[in-house]
Design an enzyme around this catalytic site. Structure first.
Site, PDB file in Angstrom:
ATOM      1  N   LYS A 256       0.888  -1.174   0.000  1.00 56.99           N
ATOM      2  CA  LYS A 256       0.000   0.000   0.000  1.00 56.99           C
ATOM      3  C   LYS A 256       0.926   1.225   0.000  1.00 56.99           C
ATOM      4  O   LYS A 256       1.461   1.615   1.029  1.00 56.99           O
ATOM      5  CB  LYS A 256      -0.871  -0.013   1.266  1.00 56.99           C
ATOM      6  CG  LYS A 256      -2.205   0.696   1.144  1.00 56.99           C
ATOM      7  CD  LYS A 256      -2.116   2.167   0.865  1.00 56.99           C
ATOM      8  CE  LYS A 256      -1.812   2.995   2.079  1.00 56.99           C
ATOM      9  NZ  LYS A 256      -1.515   4.418   1.748  1.00 56.99           N
TER      10      LYS A 256
ATOM     11  N   GLY B  97       7.001   5.047   7.904  1.00 54.04           N
ATOM     12  CA  GLY B  97       6.186   6.256   7.920  1.00 54.04           C
ATOM     13  C   GLY B  97       6.373   6.950   9.255  1.00 54.04           C
ATOM     14  O   GLY B  97       7.395   6.761   9.928  1.00 54.04           O
ATOM     15  N   SER B  98       5.384   7.704   9.655  1.00 52.95           N
ATOM     16  CA  SER B  98       5.527   8.498  10.877  1.00 52.95           C
ATOM     17  C   SER B  98       5.410   7.615  12.123  1.00 52.95           C
ATOM     18  O   SER B  98       4.832   6.519  12.082  1.00 52.95           O
ATOM     19  CB  SER B  98       4.454   9.578  10.914  1.00 52.95           C
ATOM     20  OG  SER B  98       3.184   8.963  10.975  1.00 52.95           O
ATOM     21  N   THR B  99       5.924   8.121  13.219  1.00 52.53           N
ATOM     22  CA  THR B  99       5.862   7.383  14.476  1.00 52.53           C
ATOM     23  C   THR B  99       4.405   7.167  14.903  1.00 52.53           C
ATOM     24  O   THR B  99       4.038   6.076  15.363  1.00 52.53           O
ATOM     25  CB  THR B  99       6.654   8.146  15.557  1.00 52.53           C
ATOM     26  OG1 THR B  99       8.035   8.137  15.154  1.00 52.53           O
ATOM     27  CG2 THR B  99       6.534   7.509  16.922  1.00 52.53           C
TER      28      THR B  99
ATOM     29  N   THR C 153       1.744   6.791  13.067  1.00 55.19           N
ATOM     30  CA  THR C 153       1.126   5.711  12.293  1.00 55.19           C
ATOM     31  C   THR C 153       1.757   4.366  12.646  1.00 55.19           C
ATOM     32  O   THR C 153       1.069   3.345  12.711  1.00 55.19           O
ATOM     33  CB  THR C 153       1.235   5.983  10.782  1.00 55.19           C
ATOM     34  OG1 THR C 153       0.793   7.317  10.519  1.00 55.19           O
ATOM     35  CG2 THR C 153       0.375   5.025   9.986  1.00 55.19           C
ATOM     36  N   GLY C 154       3.055   4.370  12.903  1.00 55.45           N
ATOM     37  CA  GLY C 154       3.731   3.130  13.316  1.00 55.45           C
ATOM     38  C   GLY C 154       3.091   2.556  14.571  1.00 55.45           C
ATOM     39  O   GLY C 154       2.885   1.343  14.689  1.00 55.45           O
TER      40      GLY C 154
ATOM     41  N   GLU D 113       9.414   1.284  10.880  1.00 51.54           N
ATOM     42  CA  GLU D 113      10.548   2.178  10.661  1.00 51.54           C
ATOM     43  C   GLU D 113       9.957   3.571  10.567  1.00 51.54           C
ATOM     44  O   GLU D 113       9.236   3.876   9.605  1.00 51.54           O
ATOM     45  CB  GLU D 113      11.290   1.785   9.382  1.00 51.54           C
ATOM     46  CG  GLU D 113      12.201   0.618   9.636  1.00 51.54           C
ATOM     47  CD  GLU D 113      12.172  -0.396   8.550  1.00 51.54           C
ATOM     48  OE1 GLU D 113      11.456  -1.410   8.716  1.00 51.54           O
ATOM     49  OE2 GLU D 113      12.818  -0.175   7.530  1.00 51.54           O
TER      50      GLU D 113
ATOM     51  N   CYS E 251      13.707  10.882   6.519  1.00 49.87           N
ATOM     52  CA  CYS E 251      13.516  10.459   7.914  1.00 49.87           C
ATOM     53  C   CYS E 251      14.770  10.685   8.736  1.00 49.87           C
ATOM     54  O   CYS E 251      14.696  11.040   9.905  1.00 49.87           O
ATOM     55  CB  CYS E 251      13.110   8.998   7.957  1.00 49.87           C
ATOM     56  SG  CYS E 251      14.251   7.950   7.045  1.00 49.87           S
TER      57      CYS E 251
ATOM     58  N   GLU F   2       9.750  16.530  14.483  1.00 51.86           N
ATOM     59  CA  GLU F   2      10.151  16.197  13.118  1.00 51.86           C
ATOM     60  C   GLU F   2       9.376  17.109  12.172  1.00 51.86           C
ATOM     61  O   GLU F   2       8.176  16.909  11.945  1.00 51.86           O
ATOM     62  CB  GLU F   2       9.847  14.729  12.809  1.00 51.86           C
ATOM     63  CG  GLU F   2      10.352  14.336  11.437  1.00 51.86           C
ATOM     64  CD  GLU F   2       9.996  12.916  11.048  1.00 51.86           C
ATOM     65  OE1 GLU F   2       8.866  12.475  11.310  1.00 51.86           O
ATOM     66  OE2 GLU F   2      10.863  12.240  10.460  1.00 51.86           O
TER      67      GLU F   2
HETATM   68  P1  NAD Z   1       2.517   8.581   7.352  1.00 56.03           P
HETATM   69  O1  NAD Z   1       2.722   7.837   8.622  1.00 56.03           O
HETATM   70  O2  NAD Z   1       1.514   9.643   7.318  1.00 56.03           O
HETATM   71  O3  NAD Z   1       2.136   7.579   6.171  1.00 56.03           O
HETATM   72  C1  NAD Z   1       2.928   6.462   5.884  1.00 56.03           C
HETATM   73  C2  NAD Z   1       2.035   5.385   5.304  1.00 56.03           C
HETATM   74  O4  NAD Z   1       1.088   5.003   6.299  1.00 56.03           O
HETATM   75  C3  NAD Z   1       1.231   5.854   4.081  1.00 56.03           C
HETATM   76  O5  NAD Z   1       1.152   4.815   3.142  1.00 56.03           O
HETATM   77  C4  NAD Z   1      -0.132   6.160   4.669  1.00 56.03           C
HETATM   78  O6  NAD Z   1      -1.188   6.023   3.759  1.00 56.03           O
HETATM   79  C5  NAD Z   1      -0.232   5.124   5.768  1.00 56.03           C
HETATM   80  N1  NAD Z   1      -1.140   5.543   6.842  1.00 56.03           N
HETATM   81  C6  NAD Z   1      -1.376   6.807   7.278  1.00 56.03           C
HETATM   82  N2  NAD Z   1      -2.304   6.794   8.247  1.00 56.03           N
HETATM   83  C7  NAD Z   1      -2.671   5.504   8.439  1.00 56.03           C
HETATM   84  C8  NAD Z   1      -3.605   4.856   9.289  1.00 56.03           C
HETATM   85  N3  NAD Z   1      -4.366   5.533  10.148  1.00 56.03           N
HETATM   86  N4  NAD Z   1      -3.699   3.507   9.217  1.00 56.03           N
HETATM   87  C9  NAD Z   1      -2.949   2.808   8.345  1.00 56.03           C
HETATM   88  N5  NAD Z   1      -2.079   3.374   7.488  1.00 56.03           N
HETATM   89  C10 NAD Z   1      -1.917   4.705   7.535  1.00 56.03           C
HETATM   90  O7  NAD Z   1       3.971   9.112   6.936  1.00 56.03           O
HETATM   91  P2  NAD Z   1       4.326   9.971   5.629  1.00 56.03           P
HETATM   92  O8  NAD Z   1       3.897  11.372   5.880  1.00 56.03           O
HETATM   93  O9  NAD Z   1       3.889   9.274   4.398  1.00 56.03           O
HETATM   94  O10 NAD Z   1       5.917   9.878   5.639  1.00 56.03           O
HETATM   95  C11 NAD Z   1       6.703  10.685   6.431  1.00 56.03           C
HETATM   96  C12 NAD Z   1       7.154   9.913   7.649  1.00 56.03           C
HETATM   97  O11 NAD Z   1       7.849   8.731   7.263  1.00 56.03           O
HETATM   98  C13 NAD Z   1       8.149  10.704   8.469  1.00 56.03           C
HETATM   99  O12 NAD Z   1       7.826  10.568   9.834  1.00 56.03           O
HETATM  100  C14 NAD Z   1       9.472  10.015   8.171  1.00 56.03           C
HETATM  101  O13 NAD Z   1      10.447  10.159   9.168  1.00 56.03           O
HETATM  102  C15 NAD Z   1       9.045   8.607   8.009  1.00 56.03           C
HETATM  103  N6  NAD Z   1      10.050   7.835   7.275  1.00 56.03           N
HETATM  104  C16 NAD Z   1      10.802   6.918   7.965  1.00 56.03           C
HETATM  105  C17 NAD Z   1      11.790   6.191   7.316  1.00 56.03           C
HETATM  106  C18 NAD Z   1      12.634   5.173   8.057  1.00 56.03           C
HETATM  107  O14 NAD Z   1      13.265   4.345   7.401  1.00 56.03           O
HETATM  108  N7  NAD Z   1      12.652   5.178   9.384  1.00 56.03           N
HETATM  109  C19 NAD Z   1      12.006   6.397   5.946  1.00 56.03           C
HETATM  110  C20 NAD Z   1      11.217   7.330   5.266  1.00 56.03           C
HETATM  111  C21 NAD Z   1      10.236   8.038   5.954  1.00 56.03           C
END
Ligand code: NAD
Length: 498
Positions: free
Chosen positions: A191, A244-246, A248-249, A267, A302, A400
């Protein structure tokens, strides 16, 4: 890099066709609901494509396709050597379509075409090749159980792997998950981020062309709270790899507990410190890389080195060097090879960055930047911004921002620098600049992060694991270690007459 002019890239971009449909069970398909959303170029505001707005029904279709493929062994029971051949072909197909792959990411999320064509797209091909070449060179174990017993310990594929990825490196973040997961023999349901799904969809098409069988690699675009959540909660997904973001993680950890206890590998975010000691001899190199560390990819990285700590005696001289470099990185059309910074991914991200900047103007000293600009009268662009005299507790130094905003704070001792660097909920990466061998060994030992770069920033390769500590998550991408994420340990114990 091909020697293409701004006009050449614009011509190629104009000739590109986009397919925003989901890729499920080996073919492009509409969302079951028939709904779509716009994919928008943030540099121009123009709609690039209509993308299938998938939801739980489509996730069910994709997971079922992945499960069927896994159980009948069309990929999972191929020999590692057979999977290698297909994945090497995919790497070659990415290389053969390098300009298109680079353009898709540049147009979809605003990154510079010069970066996409030299870093992102070739990186994707390299990572597919790297995992392809690894997979037939990994041996398993026999446990020391003694006569009469033969206990085999093998790493086996899991079944259906869910992958949820962000928009900042759309092709590479997908690749970092998909390449090792496929190499290990799994089926994958990816996704991609709704802000930039186009390169992942094209990747699935190329994978099919390379010979990845139907149902093995599915890409289901859609929004996080619908499609992403459905994947996280799915009872038939065996493992979930998330970047993605903390915030959402953390949700994905909850989804696992609410469903089938699938292992989740998060991550997540970062706020990486960059410590420059006065004993660093080449301050010009340090300034070059410090600027790169925060302004590359518009700061949407990130592991961006967004907190700079400078030893007080060199503070003013170093900030002057940095400001000069920041001012040379004025944003421009991402398709212009002369541009030094691209567009922010979208309007809401731009507004979020500007809120941090406006608040920072009241709490810290603005050294350069601090404003939103347009290119040819349009688009989402923010000038490289440096704040000095930033208090350690200021949001500029704690949150961040995910944009081209650097906070600078002075320090007076090594212990103080280490304490401030570690004073964060994040622990993804850090950089240290020094010409003292003792300090270069001592300081990294004390930093609670996944990767420390000494006399460089953001050191990263296929050969080394990438991931964090603390609330940057505990997943690891890249290197052979990431295969641990996509396999389970299995023991087969046989008794025989000794
Ligand atoms: P995000 O958490 O908003 O989205 C990431 C993914 O999660 C997207 O595909 C999104 O559709 C999905 N998502 C969002 N909300 C969700 C929910 N409620 N339930 C399930 N899935 C959901 O992050 P972003 O804005 O796309 O990316 C930026 C973030 O990613 C930053 O915090 C950045 O630090 C992090 N990031 C981390 C790494 C790493 O390797 N640690 C690498 C790149 C980016």
């Amino acid at each position: 890099m091909p020697d293409l002019s701004h006009d050449d890239w614009k011509t190629r971009a104009a000739a590109l066709s986009f397919n925003g449909q989901a890729f499920i069970d080996g073919r492009f398909t509409e969302a079951a609901s028939g709904r779509t959303f716009d994919s928008i170029n943030p540099a121009t505001g123009k709609v690039l494509a209509q993308v299938s707005e998938c939801d739980g029904t489509d996730i069910d279709r994709a997971v079922a396709a992945g499960r069927r493929a896994f159980e009948d062994g069309r990929w999972s029971r191929k020999t590692p050597g057979e999977r290698k051949e297909v994945m090497l072909k995919l790497a070659e197909l990415i290389r053969a379509n390098l300009e298109e792959m680079a353009l898709l990411d540049s147009l979809d999320m605003g990154k510079l075409i010069t970066d996409a064509i030299t870093i992102d797209a070739p990186g994707s091909a390299h990572f597919f090749q790297w995992y392809a070449e690894s997979i037939d060179k990994l041996y398993d174990e026999i446990a020391p159980t003694g006569p009469g017993n033969l206990a085999l310990i093998a790493r086996v594929p899991l079944g259906v792997v869910g992958a949820v990825t962000p928009w900042n490196f759309p092709l590479d973040m997908a690749t970092w998950k998909v390449a090792p997961a496929l190499a290990a023999g799994n089926s994958v349901v990816l996704k991609p981020a709704e802000q930039a799904p186009l390169s992942a969809l094209r990747l699935a098409e190329l994978a099919a062309e390379a010979g990845v069988p139907e149902g093995v690699f599915n890409v289901v675009p859609g929004h996080g709270p619908t499609a992403g959540k459905a994947l996280g909660l799915h009872m038939d997904v065996d493992r979930l790899a998330f970047t993605g973001s903390t915030a959402t993680g953390k949700l994905f950890m909850q989804y696992s507990g609410q469903s089938n206890l699938k292992q989740v590998w998060p991550e997540t975010g970062g706020k990486s410190p960059n410590i420059v000691f006065a004993d660093c001899e080449d301050l010009d190199a340090a300034a070059d890389m410090t600027a790169f560390g925060i302004f590359f990819n518009q700061g949407e990285v990130c592991s961006a080195n967004s907190r700079l700590y400078v030893e007080r005696p060199i503070l003013d001289a170093f900030v002057a060097k940095l400001v000069a470099r920041a001012e040379a990185m004025h944003p421009g059309d991402p398709l212009d090879p002369a541009s030094r910074m691209g567009a922010i991914v979208n309007e809401s991200q731009t507004q979020g960055i500007m809120r941090f900047i406006e608040a920072g103007k009241t709490t810290a000293k603005l050294a350069t930047g601090g404003d939103r600009v347009t290119v040819d009268g349009k688009g989402c662009f923010v000038r490289p911004t440096v704040f000095t005299e930033v208090d350690q507790n200021d949001p500029l130094a704690r949150e961040e921002i995910f944009g081209p905003v650097l906070s600078v704070t002075a320090f007076d001792s090594e212990d103080e620098a280490v304490a401030m660097a570690n004073d964060s909920i994040y622990g993804l990466a850090a950089s240290v600049w020094t010409d003292s061998l003792n300090r270069a060994c001592r300081v990294p030992e004390k930093l609670h992060v996944g990767t420390v770069s000494v006399n460089t920033v953001d050191a990263l390769s296929a050969e080394t694991p990438f991931g964090g500590m603390k609330q940057s998550g505990f997943g690891r991408d890249l290197s052979l270690h990431s295969l641990e994420k996509y396999t389970a340990l299995k023991t087969t114990w046989m008794k025989y007459k000794a």
